[in-house]
Design a protein around this motif. Sequence first.
Motif, PDB file in Angstrom:
ATOM      1  N   MET A 142      40.567 -12.306 -15.108  1.00 24.03           N
ATOM      2  CA  MET A 142      39.734 -11.170 -14.703  1.00 24.03           C
ATOM      3  C   MET A 142      40.558 -10.166 -13.910  1.00 24.03           C
ATOM      4  N   ILE A 143      40.101  -8.926 -13.894  1.00 19.34           N
ATOM      5  CA  ILE A 143      40.772  -7.856 -13.176  1.00 19.34           C
ATOM      6  C   ILE A 143      40.254  -7.809 -11.756  1.00 19.34           C
ATOM      7  N   LYS A 144      41.157  -7.764 -10.784  1.00 18.98           N
ATOM      8  CA  LYS A 144      40.729  -7.628  -9.398  1.00 18.98           C
ATOM      9  C   LYS A 144      40.528  -6.159  -9.062  1.00 18.98           C
ATOM     10  N   LEU A 145      39.452  -5.893  -8.337  1.00 18.01           N
ATOM     11  CA  LEU A 145      39.075  -4.497  -8.079  1.00 18.01           C
ATOM     12  C   LEU A 145      38.572  -4.348  -6.655  1.00 18.01           C
ATOM     13  N   ASN A 146      39.078  -3.346  -5.955  1.00 12.36           N
ATOM     14  CA  ASN A 146      38.546  -3.020  -4.634  1.00 12.36           C
ATOM     15  C   ASN A 146      37.302  -2.172  -4.842  1.00 12.36           C
ATOM     16  N   HIS A 147      36.152  -2.823  -4.867  1.00  9.36           N
ATOM     17  CA  HIS A 147      34.924  -2.141  -5.259  1.00  9.36           C
ATOM     18  C   HIS A 147      34.475  -1.130  -4.224  1.00  9.36           C
ATOM     19  N   ARG A 148      34.803  -1.346  -2.953  1.00  5.65           N
ATOM     20  CA  ARG A 148      34.381  -0.394  -1.930  1.00  5.65           C
ATOM     21  C   ARG A 148      35.015   0.967  -2.167  1.00  5.65           C
ATOM     22  N   ARG A 149      36.300   0.949  -2.475  1.00  5.53           N
ATOM     23  CA  ARG A 149      36.987   2.214  -2.730  1.00  5.53           C
ATOM     24  C   ARG A 149      36.457   2.890  -3.994  1.00  5.53           C
ATOM     25  N   LEU A 150      36.196   2.073  -5.014  1.00  7.18           N
ATOM     26  CA  LEU A 150      35.675   2.635  -6.264  1.00  7.18           C
ATOM     27  C   LEU A 150      34.317   3.293  -6.039  1.00  7.18           C
ATOM     28  N   MET A 151      33.419   2.611  -5.336  1.00  7.47           N
ATOM     29  CA  MET A 151      32.087   3.164  -5.094  1.00  7.47           C
ATOM     30  C   MET A 151      32.144   4.390  -4.188  1.00  7.47           C
ATOM     31  N   ALA A 152      33.028   4.348  -3.201  1.00  4.70           N
ATOM     32  CA  ALA A 152      33.173   5.501  -2.319  1.00  4.70           C
ATOM     33  C   ALA A 152      33.666   6.712  -3.097  1.00  4.70           C
ATOM     34  N   ALA A 208      26.625  -8.081  -4.959  1.00  2.00           N
ATOM     35  CA  ALA A 208      25.493  -7.246  -4.550  1.00  2.00           C
ATOM     36  C   ALA A 208      25.957  -5.843  -4.188  1.00  2.00           C
ATOM     37  N   ASP A 209      27.073  -5.770  -3.442  1.00  2.00           N
ATOM     38  CA  ASP A 209      27.600  -4.454  -3.071  1.00  2.00           C
ATOM     39  C   ASP A 209      28.030  -3.665  -4.304  1.00  2.00           C
ATOM     40  N   PHE A 210      28.722  -4.357  -5.215  1.00  2.00           N
ATOM     41  CA  PHE A 210      29.198  -3.699  -6.430  1.00  2.00           C
ATOM     42  C   PHE A 210      28.023  -3.201  -7.282  1.00  2.00           C
ATOM     43  N   THR A 211      26.989  -4.039  -7.444  1.00  2.00           N
ATOM     44  CA  THR A 211      25.836  -3.676  -8.265  1.00  2.00           C
ATOM     45  C   THR A 211      25.036  -2.538  -7.640  1.00  2.00           C
ATOM     46  N   PHE A 255      29.487  -0.132 -16.430  1.00  2.00           N
ATOM     47  CA  PHE A 255      29.096  -1.105 -15.413  1.00  2.00           C
ATOM     48  C   PHE A 255      29.026  -2.516 -16.004  1.00  2.00           C
ATOM     49  N   VAL A 256      28.383  -2.638 -17.170  1.00  2.00           N
ATOM     50  CA  VAL A 256      28.271  -3.954 -17.807  1.00  2.00           C
ATOM     51  C   VAL A 256      29.652  -4.516 -18.107  1.00  2.00           C
ATOM     52  N   TRP A 257      30.538  -3.666 -18.595  1.00  2.00           N
ATOM     53  CA  TRP A 257      31.901  -4.108 -18.922  1.00  2.00           C
ATOM     54  C   TRP A 257      32.628  -4.575 -17.673  1.00  2.00           C
ATOM     55  N   LEU A 258      32.534  -3.753 -16.605  1.00  2.00           N
ATOM     56  CA  LEU A 258      33.199  -4.116 -15.359  1.00  2.00           C
ATOM     57  C   LEU A 258      32.599  -5.378 -14.745  1.00  2.00           C
ATOM     58  N   TYR A 259      31.287  -5.487 -14.815  1.00  2.00           N
ATOM     59  CA  TYR A 259      30.599  -6.627 -14.194  1.00  2.00           C
ATOM     60  C   TYR A 259      31.080  -7.947 -14.806  1.00  2.00           C
ATOM     61  N   ARG A 260      31.363  -7.926 -16.106  1.00  2.00           N
ATOM     62  CA  ARG A 260      31.776  -9.148 -16.791  1.00  2.00           C
ATOM     63  C   ARG A 260      33.270  -9.448 -16.647  1.00  2.00           C
ATOM     64  N   ARG A 261      34.051  -8.409 -16.399  1.00  2.00           N
ATOM     65  CA  ARG A 261      35.495  -8.584 -16.464  1.00  2.00           C
ATOM     66  C   ARG A 261      36.224  -8.393 -15.134  1.00  2.00           C
ATOM     67  N   VAL A 262      35.489  -7.907 -14.113  1.00  2.00           N
ATOM     68  CA  VAL A 262      36.160  -7.577 -12.863  1.00  2.00           C
ATOM     69  C   VAL A 262      35.791  -8.575 -11.771  1.00  2.00           C
TER      70      VAL A 262
END
Length: 644
Positions: free
Chosen positions: A1-11, A85-88, A153-160
């Motif tokens: 899976m790909i690691k992702l800093n979701h806080r930065r992405l959402m910001a 939860a934060d990512f979603t 979102f669906v793609w990221l949710y499954r792979r990140v």
Amino acid sequence: MIKLNHRRLMAAAAATLALLELGLLEIKFQIMSGGGFLQSAPLVSLSSRVVFALYFLTSFIALFWGWAKLYRAVALRIGQSPLRADFTSGTLFVACYGLSLLLTFQLHKYLADHVDATVVRAIAGDSLQTAVAYASDELVLLLLPVLLVLALFVWLYRRVEVSFRKPRRSSKWPLVGFVAFLVAFVGLEASSNWPLKLNLSRSLSYGAVRTVAHIIVDVDGDGSSFFTTPEDPAPFNSAIHWGAVDIPANGVDENGLGGDLPSGTLDNTLVDSRALPVPYKHLVVIVGESTRADVIGKTLDGKLVAPNLTNLAAEGSSLQRAYSHSGFTYNSLLTLFSGRFTYQEGTPSLFDKAKAAGMQISVISGQDETWGGLDTELNTRKNADFFYDPQEDPEKRVFPSKLPSSIKLAGETLVEAFDRRLQGLDWSTRQLFYVNLQAGHFPYSHKLMRPRFVDEAIPRGEIGPDNTRWLRDTYWNSMSYMDQNVGKLIAGLKQAGVWDETLVIFLGDHGESLFHDGSLGHGQSINDQQLRIPVVMSAMGMNFVAPVGLSDVSGWLFSFVENPEQAFEKRGKCVLMYTGFFYGPAQLGQACTEREGLDVYTVRQKAFISQSGASEEAKLELIHNWERNLYKMAQPTELKPLQE
């Protein structure tokens, strides 16, 4: 899976949305650069623009933070991990806010400064879903970006694998900042800084915060509060709020407008009375969608736009000051055929009266008569001996959509149905025809319209203030097309040999603004462009000089159906007008016999203007006229005309 800093992405996604909205607000209203198109309350100083930007950004952050906290609390209860939860929550916020932003500014392309969701729904026959379709047949294109975001979102949710670099300890500063924003928000709402509040209300985030605040503080549940406009005059008394019926002379101002309604009834003064010159037997009512009063005698390049209507006015009668009470098709037709501003079950319509009088009824309409529920409220389909609208022949529609707001039939299709109906009719029986022509409906052209006053009709995507001349020429071309079909209807009656014994009345349901007042369409403002209409009769000597409204015309139609020899009366010195819903209008207006022009009161801005000179007496007269009509509408069903 790909690691992702979701806080930065959402910001980053949220910041992009905020900047996008600021850009759209600037393009639409020129908030930062000064007053522009549709801008009635510009931010004239640098400091006011800085304050606007601060409030906008903090309201956006507050909304984002509040959404995240609520979603996280729910998600953790159902077993979702905190990081997921934060990512979603962030992804859903971006998707929902982005969709709302796209739809809002698509609607804003055609709406005026004081228009809100209430007015939008009224334009579309009290259906918010249809309102969106009405203003945007490109809805699929608007949904495409949102669908792409959801797919991503669906793609990221499954792979990140969502993560952030360092664990973060809970901090009190976001909560402190949120509370500080709420204090500043309440302070602004309590202030008299109308330009700042108006421009902020145009943003989704500030508007959402205001809506949530309203729901919280509306303790008496009357739909009115400190955060509504106008605000609740009695926050703890559900009997007193904006839109409440003001009971005359009871010592209480139920709606907080104009003081307690004085005792008295509606103005029933007989202003004018005119008898038909001959005993007509049959009645043909032709309604032209979005037809302005100045279509009569209008010329372009030295040619009459509507020669048939102009000749009918010259040979018969044409009213000088005729108005629709409301710039909405549903409301206008309801008033025309029932005599009321609002629907009330049990009120007889013109078609009920005609059927009871033994008339044969033919309804031939270019619009879907289920629009807003009119066919059931007016009993058109139930009473008609002959009924034809787009639902009866959908394959002949001129637009691909089958939504009630968009399905239309061409004028020549209606003429063919009219001619078919004329053949073999028993003219010894009185006949009532209602014909609705839709040529003037936005975007003012369709595939069967031939260019006469324009080389090519303006494409829908090109419509805007920069192409005003092209737009107006296209509109007048649609009026020419409509007029040709009116001429064919008249020719059909003459060929059937019943012209001399048939009263023909042509009128518009409302007018149309073509960027004359900074807006496009109708139902947005009270002015001559949007509410002044033609009323033309084949009978001579019916040229009423006093202002006449559709409720007056309704009374004439009822009188004619019951007794064709009754005189047409104009009672009451003023014609009431409104935008939005009748029970809670955005604007009130009237045209009066003794004054030129219009008196207009904009409720949200508490601003009164009069072309005859503003005065407190004229303002109260307007407000009390509306309140008396509202009081009458709230009473049990009556079988009397609206004006008493």
